[in-house]
Enzyme design. Sequence first.
Site, PDB file in Angstrom:
ATOM      1  N   TYR A 185      -0.819 -10.097  15.147  1.00 62.59           N
ATOM      2  CA  TYR A 185      -0.761  -8.941  14.233  1.00 62.59           C
ATOM      3  C   TYR A 185      -1.763  -7.870  14.654  1.00 62.59           C
ATOM      4  CZ  TYR A 185      -2.125  -6.092  10.216  1.00 62.59           C
ATOM      5  OH  TYR A 185      -2.472  -5.028   9.409  1.00 62.59           O
TER       6      TYR A 185
ATOM      7  N   LEU B 161      13.244  -2.335   4.135  1.00 64.38           N
ATOM      8  CA  LEU B 161      13.373  -3.380   3.110  1.00 64.38           C
ATOM      9  C   LEU B 161      13.439  -4.762   3.745  1.00 64.38           C
ATOM     10  CD1 LEU B 161      15.743  -1.705   0.472  1.00 64.38           C
ATOM     11  CD2 LEU B 161      13.246  -1.858   0.456  1.00 64.38           C
ATOM     12  N   THR B 162      12.386  -5.102   4.458  1.00 64.70           N
ATOM     13  CA  THR B 162      12.240  -6.475   4.951  1.00 64.70           C
ATOM     14  C   THR B 162      11.883  -7.349   3.751  1.00 64.70           C
ATOM     15  OG1 THR B 162       9.849  -6.328   5.272  1.00 64.70           O
ATOM     16  CG2 THR B 162      11.249  -5.554   7.100  1.00 64.70           C
TER      17      THR B 162
ATOM     18  N   THR C 188      -5.818  -0.744  10.724  1.00 60.75           N
ATOM     19  CA  THR C 188      -6.564  -1.799  10.031  1.00 60.75           C
ATOM     20  C   THR C 188      -7.901  -2.075  10.721  1.00 60.75           C
ATOM     21  OG1 THR C 188      -6.551  -4.187   9.620  1.00 60.75           O
ATOM     22  CG2 THR C 188      -5.131  -3.432  11.381  1.00 60.75           C
ATOM     23  N   ASP C 189      -8.856  -2.565   9.955  1.00 54.84           N
ATOM     24  CA  ASP C 189     -10.147  -2.956  10.559  1.00 54.84           C
ATOM     25  C   ASP C 189      -9.988  -4.152  11.499  1.00 54.84           C
ATOM     26  OD1 ASP C 189      -9.728  -4.949   8.648  1.00 54.84           O
ATOM     27  OD2 ASP C 189     -11.656  -4.685   7.628  1.00 54.84           O
ATOM     28  N   GLU C 190      -8.838  -4.845  11.404  1.00 50.75           N
ATOM     29  CA  GLU C 190      -8.658  -6.036  12.250  1.00 50.75           C
ATOM     30  C   GLU C 190      -8.580  -5.685  13.735  1.00 50.75           C
ATOM     31  OE1 GLU C 190      -6.063  -9.127  11.042  1.00 50.75           O
ATOM     32  OE2 GLU C 190      -6.428  -8.793   8.919  1.00 50.75           O
TER      33      GLU C 190
ATOM     34  N   LYS D 232      -1.216  -3.992  16.088  1.00 51.56           N
ATOM     35  CA  LYS D 232      -1.740  -2.789  15.422  1.00 51.56           C
ATOM     36  C   LYS D 232      -2.637  -1.997  16.387  1.00 51.56           C
ATOM     37  CE  LYS D 232      -1.356  -1.666  11.642  1.00 51.56           C
ATOM     38  NZ  LYS D 232      -0.334  -0.796  10.978  1.00 51.56           N
TER      39      LYS D 232
ATOM     40  N   ILE E 203      12.155   1.765  11.321  1.00 51.29           N
ATOM     41  CA  ILE E 203      11.424   2.773  12.120  1.00 51.29           C
ATOM     42  C   ILE E 203      11.692   2.599  13.614  1.00 51.29           C
ATOM     43  CG2 ILE E 203       9.551   3.254  10.467  1.00 51.29           C
ATOM     44  CD1 ILE E 203       7.732   1.446  12.262  1.00 51.29           C
TER      45      ILE E 203
ATOM     46  N   GLY F 112      -7.591 -19.189  15.104  1.00 51.42           N
ATOM     47  CA  GLY F 112      -8.202 -17.915  15.522  1.00 51.42           C
ATOM     48  C   GLY F 112      -8.778 -17.109  14.374  1.00 51.42           C
TER      49      GLY F 112
ATOM     50  N   ILE G  64       0.843  -1.207   0.000  1.00 48.18           N
ATOM     51  CA  ILE G  64       0.000   0.000   0.000  1.00 48.18           C
ATOM     52  C   ILE G  64       0.876   1.254   0.000  1.00 48.18           C
ATOM     53  CG2 ILE G  64      -1.971   1.159   1.056  1.00 48.18           C
ATOM     54  CD1 ILE G  64      -2.629  -1.475   2.482  1.00 48.18           C
TER      55      ILE G  64
HETATM   56  P1  NAD Z   1       3.511  -4.826   3.322  1.00 48.55           P
HETATM   57  O1  NAD Z   1       3.899  -5.973   4.199  1.00 48.55           O
HETATM   58  O2  NAD Z   1       3.265  -5.069   1.872  1.00 48.55           O
HETATM   59  O3  NAD Z   1       4.631  -3.686   3.410  1.00 48.55           O
HETATM   60  C1  NAD Z   1       5.199  -3.303   4.625  1.00 48.55           C
HETATM   61  C2  NAD Z   1       6.399  -2.402   4.303  1.00 48.55           C
HETATM   62  O4  NAD Z   1       6.939  -1.952   5.555  1.00 48.55           O
HETATM   63  C3  NAD Z   1       7.529  -3.107   3.560  1.00 48.55           C
HETATM   64  O5  NAD Z   1       8.049  -2.272   2.557  1.00 48.55           O
HETATM   65  C4  NAD Z   1       8.578  -3.358   4.645  1.00 48.55           C
HETATM   66  O6  NAD Z   1       9.911  -3.392   4.151  1.00 48.55           O
HETATM   67  C5  NAD Z   1       8.347  -2.142   5.541  1.00 48.55           C
HETATM   68  N1  NAD Z   1       8.787  -2.378   6.921  1.00 48.55           N
HETATM   69  C6  NAD Z   1       8.518  -3.461   7.701  1.00 48.55           C
HETATM   70  N2  NAD Z   1       9.123  -3.325   8.888  1.00 48.55           N
HETATM   71  C7  NAD Z   1       9.752  -2.107   8.874  1.00 48.55           C
HETATM   72  C8  NAD Z   1      10.531  -1.403   9.815  1.00 48.55           C
HETATM   73  N3  NAD Z   1      10.808  -1.906  11.032  1.00 48.55           N
HETATM   74  N4  NAD Z   1      11.018  -0.193   9.473  1.00 48.55           N
HETATM   75  C9  NAD Z   1      10.778   0.331   8.226  1.00 48.55           C
HETATM   76  N5  NAD Z   1      10.069  -0.306   7.289  1.00 48.55           N
HETATM   77  C10 NAD Z   1       9.545  -1.522   7.621  1.00 48.55           C
HETATM   78  O7  NAD Z   1       2.238  -4.174   4.029  1.00 48.55           O
HETATM   79  P2  NAD Z   1       0.925  -3.540   3.380  1.00 48.55           P
HETATM   80  O8  NAD Z   1      -0.033  -4.607   3.081  1.00 48.55           O
HETATM   81  O9  NAD Z   1       1.346  -2.583   2.340  1.00 48.55           O
HETATM   82  O10 NAD Z   1       0.360  -2.739   4.649  1.00 48.55           O
HETATM   83  C11 NAD Z   1       0.817  -1.420   4.913  1.00 48.55           C
HETATM   84  C12 NAD Z   1       0.121  -0.906   6.148  1.00 48.55           C
HETATM   85  O11 NAD Z   1      -1.286  -0.900   5.938  1.00 48.55           O
HETATM   86  C13 NAD Z   1       0.363  -1.757   7.378  1.00 48.55           C
HETATM   87  O12 NAD Z   1       0.507  -0.890   8.482  1.00 48.55           O
HETATM   88  C14 NAD Z   1      -0.909  -2.590   7.514  1.00 48.55           C
HETATM   89  O13 NAD Z   1      -1.150  -2.890   8.858  1.00 48.55           O
HETATM   90  C15 NAD Z   1      -1.940  -1.639   6.967  1.00 48.55           C
HETATM   91  N6  NAD Z   1      -3.121  -2.240   6.334  1.00 48.55           N
HETATM   92  C16 NAD Z   1      -2.987  -3.179   5.365  1.00 48.55           C
HETATM   93  C17 NAD Z   1      -4.124  -3.661   4.720  1.00 48.55           C
HETATM   94  C18 NAD Z   1      -4.032  -4.685   3.606  1.00 48.55           C
HETATM   95  O14 NAD Z   1      -5.056  -5.175   3.131  1.00 48.55           O
HETATM   96  N7  NAD Z   1      -2.830  -5.040   3.121  1.00 48.55           N
HETATM   97  C19 NAD Z   1      -5.398  -3.207   5.095  1.00 48.55           C
HETATM   98  C20 NAD Z   1      -5.486  -2.265   6.109  1.00 48.55           C
HETATM   99  C21 NAD Z   1      -4.349  -1.776   6.711  1.00 48.55           C
HETATM  100  O1  DAU Z   2      -8.506  -6.352   6.936  1.00 46.86           O
HETATM  101  C1  DAU Z   2      -7.272  -5.732   6.745  1.00 46.86           C
HETATM  102  C2  DAU Z   2      -6.159  -6.763   6.780  1.00 46.86           C
HETATM  103  O2  DAU Z   2      -6.258  -7.504   5.568  1.00 46.86           O
HETATM  104  C3  DAU Z   2      -4.793  -6.125   6.919  1.00 46.86           C
HETATM  105  O3  DAU Z   2      -4.698  -5.493   8.167  1.00 46.86           O
HETATM  106  C4  DAU Z   2      -3.684  -7.179   6.788  1.00 46.86           C
HETATM  107  O4  DAU Z   2      -2.411  -6.555   6.795  1.00 46.86           O
HETATM  108  C5  DAU Z   2      -3.856  -7.898   5.465  1.00 46.86           C
HETATM  109  O5  DAU Z   2      -2.899  -8.928   5.332  1.00 46.86           O
HETATM  110  C6  DAU Z   2      -5.274  -8.497   5.373  1.00 46.86           C
HETATM  111  O6  DAU Z   2      -5.442  -9.552   6.351  1.00 46.86           O
HETATM  112  P1  DAU Z   2      -6.203 -10.940   6.010  1.00 46.86           P
HETATM  113  O7  DAU Z   2      -5.749 -11.957   6.970  1.00 46.86           O
HETATM  114  O8  DAU Z   2      -7.655 -10.722   5.838  1.00 46.86           O
HETATM  115  O9  DAU Z   2      -5.571 -11.197   4.522  1.00 46.86           O
HETATM  116  P2  DAU Z   2      -5.043 -12.524   3.793  1.00 46.86           P
HETATM  117  O10 DAU Z   2      -4.828 -12.151   2.357  1.00 46.86           O
HETATM  118  O11 DAU Z   2      -3.929 -13.168   4.518  1.00 46.86           O
HETATM  119  O12 DAU Z   2      -6.304 -13.472   3.873  1.00 46.86           O
HETATM  120  C7  DAU Z   2      -7.563 -13.096   3.333  1.00 46.86           C
HETATM  121  C8  DAU Z   2      -8.551 -14.215   3.655  1.00 46.86           C
HETATM  122  O13 DAU Z   2      -8.197 -15.359   2.875  1.00 46.86           O
HETATM  123  C9  DAU Z   2      -8.503 -14.655   5.101  1.00 46.86           C
HETATM  124  O14 DAU Z   2      -9.812 -15.012   5.522  1.00 46.86           O
HETATM  125  C10 DAU Z   2      -7.612 -15.897   5.081  1.00 46.86           C
HETATM  126  C11 DAU Z   2      -7.867 -16.488   3.715  1.00 46.86           C
HETATM  127  N1  DAU Z   2      -6.728 -17.174   3.072  1.00 46.86           N
HETATM  128  C12 DAU Z   2      -5.514 -16.540   3.049  1.00 46.86           C
HETATM  129  C13 DAU Z   2      -4.421 -17.140   2.442  1.00 46.86           C
HETATM  130  C14 DAU Z   2      -3.080 -16.449   2.441  1.00 46.86           C
HETATM  131  C15 DAU Z   2      -6.908 -18.416   2.462  1.00 46.86           C
HETATM  132  O15 DAU Z   2      -8.031 -18.963   2.470  1.00 46.86           O
HETATM  133  N2  DAU Z   2      -5.832 -19.006   1.869  1.00 46.86           N
HETATM  134  C16 DAU Z   2      -4.585 -18.432   1.851  1.00 46.86           C
HETATM  135  O16 DAU Z   2      -3.624 -19.053   1.317  1.00 46.86           O
END
Ligand code: NAD
Ligand code: DAU
Length: 345
Positions: free
Chosen positions: A153, A35-36, A125-127, A157, A60, A278, A12
């Site tokens: 996780y 850059l993890t 996040t909504d989680e 958050k 960070i 969970g 994102i």
């Molecule tokens: P991502 O895992 O794709 O990216 C995370 C980034 O943070 C990476 O570039 C990583 O290198 C960097 N990072 C990790 N640890 C770090 C540290 N200690 N210092 C500096 N950089 C670090 O994550 P994403 O899916 O893009 O999510 C971004 C944010 O949005 C997160 O805070 C997540 O909780 C939130 N979020 C994600 C979703 C989703 O659906 N993916 C939804 C709602 C909220």
């Molecule tokens: O709701 C926001 C969250 O959405 C963010 O805060 C998280 O960072 C992001 O990873 C995401 O979390 P989820 O756990 O919902 O996303 P994920 O893509 O891991 O899984 C989506 C749904 O699909 C979840 O119900 C688990 C299921 N799933 C996931 C994987 C990876 C499967 O059924 N098979 C899979 O292999």
Amino acid sequence: MKIIVTGGAGFIGGNFVHYMLDKHPEDIIICLDKLTYAGNMETLADVMDNPNFKFVKADIADRDAVYSLFEEEKPDIIVNFAAESHVDRSIDNPGIFLQTNVIGTGVLLDACRKYGIKRYHQVSTDEVYGDLPLDRPDLFFTEETPLHTSSPYSASKASADLLVMAYHRTFGLPATISRCSNNYGPYHFPEKLIPLMIANVLNGKPVPVYGKGENVRDWLYVEDHCSAIDLIIRNGRVGEVYNIGGHNERTNLEVVRTVLAELGKGDEMITYVTDRPGHDRRYAIDPTKMHNELGWLPQTKFDDGIKKTVKWYLEHRDWWEHIISGDYQNYYQNMYGDREHKFEK
Ligand code: NAD
Ligand code: DAU
């Protein structure tokens, strides 16, 4: 405005960097990223030469590094995307989630206090609200829903959100928080459901569905998340939480079938595997506040967003193939290997 975007090499954050450089060419964007495994410079390749963009590799949670960046750059706004973001990894190894998501956020907040900023925005996040029952479609998460987390996780958050609110109340830090539902779109790391599914299908591998695939997620195209955050950092009220979502709830099985159809495949590609411990049942955001206060509405319908996403993965094979050819192999074996007895061949 000078804006530090942490985690800008991730999914994102990377989309947000692109969005901001396009939409606000007058702003300077500094990406701070450790850059993890989830951070990828290829995501930022096409902006590296932009004179309004700068990349800094740092953690960070590294106080010295963060303080010296603030001292040098004197940023106006911080948008904190940096996090460990994958629920399954947090179940496997919670420690790094506390370190980055909680301690790291604390360091950023201290830096904001020490050097002074106009706005700190926490991407949450909504989680943090836990889950909703499957048989109560009338219930939604509002900004007043109590925090009630399920995974390491989401607990990390929620802890970060509490810290942000404490710094606002106690020290008057001008902070906002957004809590968004599940995003999808370009640059999504292929450990998450939608990109994992696309990569697996294109490689002729089965798509693992946890449990019966009945869990519900509320999907939002990533660009709509970026536009919402852009509005919040400019016009949102400090001390406020904003829920972001597009009323687009689907069961996992519905999502899987939509993506499979877009790839010309069907249920033969699905394999049901052991459920996530969970596992949250349903997420559903009420985005009324974003709409009423900031006039935000999502622009991309799910079917269009999925088409665009699949097309992007087809056209950017190099991007995800580099990821899945490396250390990701070990992750996949570790995460899915002992579930294989349940795979239907
Ligand atoms: P991502 O895992 O794709 O990216 C995370 C980034 O943070 C990476 O570039 C990583 O290198 C960097 N990072 C990790 N640890 C770090 C540290 N200690 N210092 C500096 N950089 C670090 O994550 P994403 O899916 O893009 O999510 C971004 C944010 O949005 C997160 O805070 C997540 O909780 C939130 N979020 C994600 C979703 C989703 O659906 N993916 C939804 C709602 C909220
Ligand atoms: O709701 C926001 C969250 O959405 C963010 O805060 C998280 O960072 C992001 O990873 C995401 O979390 P989820 O756990 O919902 O996303 P994920 O893509 O891991 O899984 C989506 C749904 O699909 C979840 O119900 C688990 C299921 N799933 C996931 C994987 C990876 C499967 O059924 N098979 C899979 O292999």
